[in-house]
Enzyme design. Sequence first.
Site, PDB file in Angstrom:
ATOM      1  N   HIS A 181      29.881  15.409  -8.775  1.00 47.82           N
ATOM      2  CA  HIS A 181      31.018  15.640  -9.965  1.00 47.82           C
ATOM      3  C   HIS A 181      30.450  14.752 -11.097  1.00 47.82           C
ATOM      4  O   HIS A 181      30.259  15.039 -12.279  1.00 47.82           O
ATOM      5  CB  HIS A 181      32.423  15.164  -9.575  1.00 47.82           C
ATOM      6  CG  HIS A 181      33.124  16.406  -9.256  1.00 47.82           C
ATOM      7  ND1 HIS A 181      34.329  16.094  -8.464  1.00 47.82           N
ATOM      8  CD2 HIS A 181      33.077  17.702  -9.552  1.00 47.82           C
ATOM      9  CE1 HIS A 181      35.083  17.318  -8.516  1.00 47.82           C
ATOM     10  NE2 HIS A 181      34.181  18.260  -9.100  1.00 47.82           N
ATOM     11  N   CYS A 492      -2.118  14.047 -11.762  1.00 45.34           N
ATOM     12  CA  CYS A 492      -0.950  14.088 -11.855  1.00 45.34           C
ATOM     13  C   CYS A 492      -0.301  12.775 -12.054  1.00 45.34           C
ATOM     14  O   CYS A 492       1.089  12.599 -12.104  1.00 45.34           O
ATOM     15  CB  CYS A 492      -0.359  14.839 -10.584  1.00 45.34           C
ATOM     16  SG  CYS A 492      -0.621  13.872  -9.206  1.00 45.34           S
TER      17      CYS A 492
END
Length: 534
Positions: A181, A492
């Site tokens: 939430h 990366c």
Amino acid sequence: MAKRVLVGAGVGTGVTYGPAFVLTKPGQSVSELTTPLARLTLGAMREKLDAVAEKLESDAVSSTAAEVMQALAMILRDPMLFDEIKAHLSEGSPAARAVRGAFKKFARKLTELGGYFAERAGDLDALADRVIAEIEGVAEPEFPTEPFVLVAEALSPVDAAKLSRDRVLGVITIEGTATSHSAIIARAANLPTVMGAIGAGIIRTGDALLVDATSGQVFVEPTADELEYYRRASIPRHTTGEDWNELNAELPVKLYANLGSSFEGAAALKAGAQGVGLFRTELLYLGRLKPPTFDSQVFEYIKLVARFPGKRVIARVLDLDLDKPLPFLREAGTGRYANRGLQVLLANREVLETQLSALAQAGRTYTQTELWVMAPMVLNVTEAREFVELAHSVGLGVPASQGGVANSRVGVMIEVPEMTEVAVLDELLDVVDFVSIGTNDLTQYVLGASRHEPARDGRTPSIADARQPEVMAAIERVIAAANRKGKPVSVCGEAAADPTTAKHLIELGVDSLSASPALLPQLRMTLLADAFGF
Ligand code: PEP
Ligand code: MG
């Protein structure tokens, strides 16, 4: 490099920078309260629950927050919950214990249901905290008056609903997931948020924080270089996603995204990533007493690969950089590489086998995406060989015509100086399908530093240090060896987004660069400007 770079699940949008404010929540530690725990009549308890419910409803600063608050207020008015509290009170429990006990029982029921409901269980804990604070009269925390980045162990939806954009620059939590939430509210408020950031307990109020919600990274005390890259490269908030295909077609190499959760796939696509060059899988394992199940991993991997049909996703198996290993992992190694990378997984084979099988299953389920898999912090060729054999045994790197996972490949990261010797590389490249250079780790290890120690010259390495001759020479040997053997090589680490380094890497013959989605638009523009000579 920053004092520490933490990784979690990025939600919300964009990047922010500001001082940390570490929130200690009210009612969190009932056992630590020094005053005698209050005892309440049933009527008084009802009033407290109603008072909190009303406050929740009036505190919400956005409509999304209001919806969540109403759902939580409904729980507080639920007769079943009240019956449970009543039962505890009639056994003689003080009010706070009765609330904690009743909420815990409710939360257990939700956890048993699993998935979405289990994540809501965390919200209940926070709700109980709020009620206990009301009962015990604990004051709510005072937020600073100047803008700050909120750091909380777990941000309850109750706290999240009160976050307003004018003072809160961003949010970092130690616990929590991208679908809780709190995350929903943070996203609706457009707040750069990183949930479940590994190691965020080290952050102190006042520390300078650079929060990149597009890759789930938090730079604690970032260097001037790091700030400058982000200042120049941040995606404007109004970007709603453009068709980057035409521009990408002009690039000399592929530009991929570094991600910490499947959720960040959206930011990567919005920034025009041509795939995922590094999917860090650490988040799946954190805060757990047992490793994640095969099924839950398959679910997460499919969520990510399904976003990139026709593109490549390079998933990296677990690489935790923790002071304490996870409870289900046996420790491995000594010295500066202790408890890092592939050696830990080989000492915990069942964990590695489950992860590789789950990745293979995701690749078989969603065949439109090229799923490549790589191992982190590989220390020697023997380890690499073992990794490749295990991956092959579940079908990764095996052609579909032989029963393998279509379009899959198996590779390793080059992150330690020992793996950049020409003889080692020649042997390694006969074993693996591809290599990816992790400049974050490689830079510090070449310069004699580790993530917990400064470099030989006493400084903390920065992104620009990848340009130092010693480091560049190591990178050059790796790219040259891969080109000689005809194997793909990518970079990366964050240095891949530094335009000066990126251009040099391209000249050296790298096939792809992978960086945080927040940094990709600027990198793309720099490379195109060069290609077109303006
Ligand atoms: C690196 O070390 O460059 C890298 C990409 O891995 P991580 O930052 O996750 O250690
Ligand atoms: Mg690394």
